[in-house]
Design an enzyme around this catalytic site. Structure first.
Site, mmCIF file in Angstrom:
data_model
loop_
_atom_site.group_PDB
_atom_site.id
_atom_site.type_symbol
_atom_site.label_atom_id
_atom_site.label_comp_id
_atom_site.label_asym_id
_atom_site.label_seq_id
_atom_site.Cartn_x
_atom_site.Cartn_y
_atom_site.Cartn_z
ATOM 1 N N ASP A 52 -0.125 0.783 3.292
ATOM 2 C CA ASP A 52 -1.422 0.781 3.977
ATOM 3 C C ASP A 52 -1.286 0.062 5.318
ATOM 4 O OD1 ASP A 52 -2.508 1.959 1.725
ATOM 5 O OD2 ASP A 52 -3.131 0.038 0.858
HETATM 6 N N1 URA Z 1 -0.202 -0.431 -3.015
HETATM 7 C C1 URA Z 1 -1.278 -0.578 -2.197
HETATM 8 O O1 URA Z 1 -2.391 -0.718 -2.655
HETATM 9 N N2 URA Z 1 -1.057 -0.566 -0.876
HETATM 10 C C2 URA Z 1 0.142 -0.436 -0.316
HETATM 11 O O2 URA Z 1 0.266 -0.449 0.913
HETATM 12 C C3 URA Z 1 1.255 -0.285 -1.166
HETATM 13 C C4 URA Z 1 1.045 -0.285 -2.512
#
Ligand code: URA
Length: 229
Positions: free
Chosen positions: A99
């Site tokens: 993310d």
């Molecule tokens: N899980 C998440 O919620 N976000 C990420 O960026 C990676 C794994």
């Protein structure tokens, strides 16, 4: 791999641009016009406007993704992307996704075969995350994370969860569902306030600062190729 991906990985054009070239009949594969669904292998000869497309050297990079950068090759909203943090040539793409607000280990490569393999759930690449939670998790919450929690798209596979600090946990998972760690932690009543991936398979971030990258060694690439099914 598909012809458009081949042209994009070879650094000729973007994938969308490749579709236009293919539709315009400007791409030949082994002497015949390529189609949008043509598959290209290592031994195929690809030409654009009569010029052979040079095969690209394989590149495998480990990036310490900083916060605020999106994991995509191009962002319609014009935000900074992870590919802008690594050299333009040879063109590489991220394997999986973090993310925008998640930091940590991200692999980028133009090695389509390896990327496909690593992204496949069957290979169960281990990913280790450090998650700072809104509140101190109970032992029961940690146990639930480890045993599997019910998400909208089904129950998560067994994971490893351990406490690193009052509100800080380490979670080791093998799946790669969208927002998985945040959804898992929220599901057990402890939303994530900060998320960091400290390790991807055998690759950790030692020696790298946020925004820095390095090439994988030959031995590291071989280890990724030999991950057990
Ligand atoms: N899980 C998440 O919620 N976000 C990420 O960026 C990676 C794994």
């Amino acid at each position: 791999m598909r012809l458009n991906a081949y042209l994009a990985r070879a650094g000729v054009v973007s994938r969308r641009g490749a579709d236009e070239l293919i539709k315009d009949g400007r791409v030949l594969v082994n002497g015949a016009p390529g189609q949008l669904n043509t598959f290209v292998g290592a031994h195929d000869r690809v030409e654009v406007d009569g010029k052979p497309v040079a095969k690209q050297k394989l590149a495998h990079l480990l990036l310490y993704k900083p916060a605020g950068v999106v994991t995509t090759a191009s962002d319609p909203q014009g935000r900074r992307t992870v590919v802008e943090l690594v050299p333009r040539e040879p063109r590489v793409v991220p394997v999986g996704r973090l993310d925008a607000d998640t930091t940590g280990a991200l692999l980028l490569t133009n090695d389509g075969q390896l990327a496909h393999r690593l992204a496949h759930p069957r290979y169960e690449v281990e990913k280790i995350y450090e998650a700072e939670l809104e509140s101190e998790p109970t032992d029961e919450a940690l146990r639930a994370l480890a045993e599997g929690v019910e998400l909208e798209d089904g129950r998560t596979a067994p994971a490893k969860a351990r406490r690193l600090g009052p509100r800080l946990i380490e979670l080791s998972i093998h799946e790669g569902r969208k927002h998985q760690v945040k959804l898992m932690c929220a599901a057990v009543g402890h939303p994530v306030v900060r998320l960091h991936r400290s390790r991807y398979a055998e690759l950790d971030l030692s020696g790298l600062a946020p925004g820095e990258w390095r090439e994988l060694s030959f031995a590291e690439v071989e280890t990724l190729r030999r991950l057990p099914e």
